[in-house]
Scaffold this active site. Structure first.
Site, PDB file in Angstrom:
ATOM      1  N   GLY A 179       0.810  -1.216   0.000  1.00  0.00           N
ATOM      2  CA  GLY A 179       0.000   0.000   0.000  1.00  0.00           C
ATOM      3  C   GLY A 179       0.844   1.267   0.000  1.00  0.00           C
ATOM      4  O   GLY A 179       0.507   2.252  -0.662  1.00  0.00           O
ATOM      5  N   CYS A 180       1.939   1.240   0.719  1.00  0.00           N
ATOM      6  CA  CYS A 180       2.810   2.417   0.807  1.00  0.00           C
ATOM      7  C   CYS A 180       3.486   2.692  -0.533  1.00  0.00           C
ATOM      8  O   CYS A 180       3.629   3.852  -0.944  1.00  0.00           O
ATOM      9  CB  CYS A 180       3.843   2.227   1.910  1.00  0.00           C
ATOM     10  SG  CYS A 180       3.069   1.995   3.528  1.00  0.00           S
TER      11      CYS A 180
END
Length: 170
Positions: A61-62
């Site tokens: 996600g990052c």
């Protein structure tokens, strides 16, 4: 059941802490970027600042969120909006993450966890600490005007651009 209630209560209090910042001056900070250069809130005076917190470099996600900000960076720059990603990862980890993704914006290392604690986005315990995926939109005068406590890595960069455009018209 009792433990679940305690955990829920702690999470709720952290969220309330973060929300109380909206409408207030952003906390002053002095944090190193991926190259070791110190950045202060005052450096961004006169610009919109997207101060986005994320849990960990090189995670799914990052990485997706950083790519989305990277891909729209030219638009952000044209509109006078600065972007600073923040996590508790080290300067060295930020350097590798930034180089690997060819990020044109700042990543700040809050390894001392001071800013993350101030804004109520620090989670975990001791060495297992990480920040929530949350963003604070800071106006050109240095005030927090929006807090995103629920962020979609795929849509967030676009959402922030739309919100700055809307707030700039007000």
């Amino acid at each position: 059941m009792r433990l679940l209630s305690l955990v829920f209560g702690l999470l709720l209090s952290v969220n309330v802490m973060a929300a109380e910042w909206v409408g207030s001056p952003a906390p002053a900070f002095a944090l190193p970027d991926q190259n070791g250069k110190i950045h202060r809130l005052a450096d961004y005076k006169g610009k919109w600042l997207v101060l986005y917190f994320y849990p960990k470099n090189h995670t799914g996600g990052c990485t997706e969120e950083a790519k989305r900000f990277r891909d729209q960076f030219t638009t952000y720059k044209q509109r006078g909006i600065a972007i600073a990603g923040v996590s508790v990862d080290s300067v060295e980890s930020h350097k590798k993450f930034s180089d690997d993704l060819k990020l044109p914006f700042t990543l700040l290392s809050d390894s001392g966890k001071v800013l993350s604690k101030q804004l109520g986005v620090l989670n975990g315990f001791g060495p297992m600490s990480f920040t929530s995926r949350e963003t604070f939109l800071i106006d050109p005068q240095g005030n927090i005007v929006y807090h995103y406590d629920s962020v979609s890595p795929h849509k967030h960069a676009t959402q922030v651009l739309e919100d700055v455009a809307r707030l700039s018209k007000s």
